[in-house]
Motif scaffolding. Structure first.
Motif, mmCIF file in Angstrom:
data_model
loop_
_atom_site.group_PDB
_atom_site.id
_atom_site.type_symbol
_atom_site.label_atom_id
_atom_site.label_comp_id
_atom_site.label_asym_id
_atom_site.label_seq_id
_atom_site.Cartn_x
_atom_site.Cartn_y
_atom_site.Cartn_z
ATOM 1 N N ARG A 54 21.388 -27.862 -31.516
ATOM 2 C CA ARG A 54 22.400 -28.645 -30.793
ATOM 3 C C ARG A 54 21.841 -29.978 -30.284
ATOM 4 N NH1 ARG A 54 27.043 -25.694 -29.625
ATOM 5 N NH2 ARG A 54 26.927 -23.601 -30.473
ATOM 6 N N LEU A 55 20.603 -29.966 -29.808
ATOM 7 C CA LEU A 55 19.975 -31.215 -29.359
ATOM 8 C C LEU A 55 19.865 -32.205 -30.516
ATOM 9 C CD1 LEU A 55 17.099 -29.784 -27.112
ATOM 10 C CD2 LEU A 55 19.175 -30.963 -26.325
ATOM 11 N N LEU A 56 19.405 -31.711 -31.653
ATOM 12 C CA LEU A 56 19.261 -32.588 -32.816
ATOM 13 C C LEU A 56 20.619 -33.127 -33.252
ATOM 14 C CD1 LEU A 56 17.497 -33.872 -34.974
ATOM 15 C CD2 LEU A 56 17.665 -31.740 -36.284
ATOM 16 N N GLY A 114 14.190 -14.666 -40.948
ATOM 17 C CA GLY A 114 14.839 -14.581 -39.637
ATOM 18 C C GLY A 114 15.278 -15.948 -39.138
ATOM 19 N N ALA A 115 14.433 -16.947 -39.344
ATOM 20 C CA ALA A 115 14.778 -18.315 -38.943
ATOM 21 C C ALA A 115 15.979 -18.818 -39.739
ATOM 22 C CB ALA A 115 13.579 -19.244 -39.124
ATOM 23 N N ALA A 116 16.042 -18.472 -41.026
ATOM 24 C CA ALA A 116 17.195 -18.865 -41.854
ATOM 25 C C ALA A 116 18.466 -18.243 -41.304
ATOM 26 C CB ALA A 116 16.964 -18.439 -43.311
ATOM 27 N N ASP A 117 18.400 -16.973 -40.904
ATOM 28 C CA ASP A 117 19.570 -16.310 -40.320
ATOM 29 C C ASP A 117 20.020 -17.010 -39.041
ATOM 30 O OD1 ASP A 117 19.707 -14.393 -42.319
ATOM 31 O OD2 ASP A 117 18.634 -12.866 -41.166
ATOM 32 N N VAL A 118 19.062 -17.308 -38.161
ATOM 33 C CA VAL A 118 19.388 -17.986 -36.899
ATOM 34 C C VAL A 118 20.038 -19.339 -37.187
ATOM 35 C CG1 VAL A 118 18.393 -19.111 -34.854
ATOM 36 C CG2 VAL A 118 17.636 -16.810 -35.520
ATOM 37 N N PHE A 119 19.435 -20.104 -38.086
ATOM 38 C CA PHE A 119 19.941 -21.436 -38.408
ATOM 39 C C PHE A 119 21.378 -21.363 -38.933
ATOM 40 C CE2 PHE A 119 20.625 -24.843 -41.519
ATOM 41 C CZ PHE A 119 20.434 -25.954 -40.718
ATOM 42 N N LEU A 120 21.620 -20.511 -39.926
ATOM 43 C CA LEU A 120 22.954 -20.442 -40.532
ATOM 44 C C LEU A 120 23.992 -19.897 -39.560
ATOM 45 C CD1 LEU A 120 21.924 -19.245 -44.096
ATOM 46 C CD2 LEU A 120 22.673 -21.534 -43.408
ATOM 47 N N GLN A 121 23.627 -18.901 -38.749
ATOM 48 C CA GLN A 121 24.568 -18.370 -37.760
ATOM 49 C C GLN A 121 24.933 -19.444 -36.736
ATOM 50 O OE1 GLN A 121 26.234 -15.533 -37.516
ATOM 51 N NE2 GLN A 121 25.348 -14.615 -39.335
ATOM 52 N N ILE A 162 24.924 -22.738 -37.184
ATOM 53 C CA ILE A 162 25.782 -23.733 -37.823
ATOM 54 C C ILE A 162 27.216 -23.205 -37.883
ATOM 55 C CG2 ILE A 162 26.263 -24.987 -39.980
ATOM 56 C CD1 ILE A 162 23.816 -26.025 -38.296
ATOM 57 N N ALA A 163 27.390 -21.929 -38.254
ATOM 58 C CA ALA A 163 28.727 -21.334 -38.297
ATOM 59 C C ALA A 163 29.362 -21.328 -36.910
ATOM 60 C CB ALA A 163 28.659 -19.917 -38.864
ATOM 61 N N THR A 164 28.586 -21.034 -35.883
ATOM 62 C CA THR A 164 29.094 -21.032 -34.509
ATOM 63 C C THR A 164 29.533 -22.431 -34.091
ATOM 64 O OG1 THR A 164 27.719 -19.145 -33.904
ATOM 65 C CG2 THR A 164 28.466 -20.552 -32.101
ATOM 66 N N ILE A 165 28.723 -23.433 -34.419
ATOM 67 C CA ILE A 165 29.062 -24.820 -34.069
ATOM 68 C C ILE A 165 30.357 -25.234 -34.771
ATOM 69 C CG2 ILE A 165 28.336 -27.233 -34.375
ATOM 70 C CD1 ILE A 165 25.425 -26.195 -33.880
ATOM 71 N N HIS A 166 30.499 -24.887 -36.034
ATOM 72 C CA HIS A 166 31.728 -25.237 -36.755
ATOM 73 C C HIS A 166 32.939 -24.599 -36.082
ATOM 74 C CE1 HIS A 166 29.739 -26.394 -40.851
ATOM 75 N NE2 HIS A 166 29.254 -27.063 -39.835
ATOM 76 N N ALA A 167 32.839 -23.334 -35.704
ATOM 77 C CA ALA A 167 33.955 -22.653 -35.043
ATOM 78 C C ALA A 167 34.251 -23.306 -33.689
ATOM 79 C CB ALA A 167 33.640 -21.176 -34.861
ATOM 80 N N GLN A 168 33.218 -23.661 -32.930
ATOM 81 C CA GLN A 168 33.422 -24.297 -31.634
ATOM 82 C C GLN A 168 34.064 -25.671 -31.775
ATOM 83 O OE1 GLN A 168 29.436 -24.021 -30.057
ATOM 84 N NE2 GLN A 168 29.869 -22.080 -29.031
ATOM 85 N N GLU A 169 33.633 -26.439 -32.773
ATOM 86 C CA GLU A 169 34.239 -27.758 -32.986
ATOM 87 C C GLU A 169 35.713 -27.627 -33.363
ATOM 88 O OE1 GLU A 169 30.380 -30.420 -34.338
ATOM 89 O OE2 GLU A 169 31.718 -29.683 -35.891
ATOM 90 N N THR A 170 36.030 -26.650 -34.197
ATOM 91 C CA THR A 170 37.422 -26.431 -34.587
ATOM 92 C C THR A 170 38.254 -26.026 -33.378
ATOM 93 O OG1 THR A 170 36.733 -25.786 -36.807
ATOM 94 C CG2 THR A 170 38.942 -25.119 -36.128
#
Length: 196
Positions: free
Chosen positions: A31-33, A108-115, A117-125
């Motif tokens: 989110r900071l980035l 595990g890092a890939a899972d965190v990253f993709l989850q 991104i999906a959360t951010i997309h849902a929040q923006e919508t």
């Protein structure tokens, strides 16, 4: 990503490798980035206030982002002891092979990253839906929340995704128009088994 223009002819995108992914894969760091990329340079205190975090927490995560080559100092913005940060790249590209890396920490890092991104997309919508009534009618009719179900092979899906990306990126070449606003475009394409 910033608009393409004379000063920034094409967006600079960083492809994640295992090390950089592990450095980025934290919800607050992502989110900071994103905030620095979209809104420009900021201090740890400003970002802490925006995200409801202490400046110590945001400062720590900004230093971690810097150690992994995502952000750097923006001394041209600083006054006195204020430390300003800016994003180094315009965007991030995820390499799907990281999901299958032999190192479980990378997976595990890939899972965190993709989850995240999906959360951010849902929040923006959801944020758009909550605020849509405050936008002029021409903007409300110029948004989209469509979904389609297609029967495609993996190769056809790959082709569709890349054609969509090419179309979206072609709009970066357009000169700024009167009344232009920042528009977020999310694309999602994934297979679904019947009955799911």
């Amino acid at each position: 990503m910033p608009e393409k223009n004379a000063e920034n002819p094409s967006p600079e995108v960083r492809t994640l490798d295992a090390r950089s992914l592990r450095g980025l894969a934290h919800p607050l760091r992502i989110r900071l980035l994103a905030a620095l990329r979209r809104d420009g340079p900021a201090t740890a205190s400003q970002l802490g206030e925006r995200f409801g975090e202490s400046s110590g927490s945001t400062s720590y995560h900004l230093r971690q982002l810097a150690a992994h080559g995502f952000v750097e100092d923006a001394p041209e913005h600083g006054k006195g002891r204020e430390r300003w940060w800016k994003a180094i790249h315009d965007g991030t590209r995820f390499d799907e092979s990281l999901m299958y890396d032999e190192n479980p920490e990378t997976r595990g890092a890939a899972d965190v990253f993709l989850q995240e991104i999906a959360t951010i997309h849902a929040q923006e919508t959801n944020a758009w839906l909550g605020d849509a009534v405050n936008w002029p009618k021409e903007w409300r009719r110029s948004t989209d929340m469509s979904d389609y179900t297609l029967r495609l092979s993996a190769e056809q899906s790959f082709e569709l995704i890349h054609r969509m990306h090419e179309l979206i990126n072609s709009y970066r070449d357009l000169p700024p128009a009167e009344g232009a606003e920042t528009v977020r475009v999310h694309t999602h394409a994934f297979p679904r088994r019947n009955g799911e």
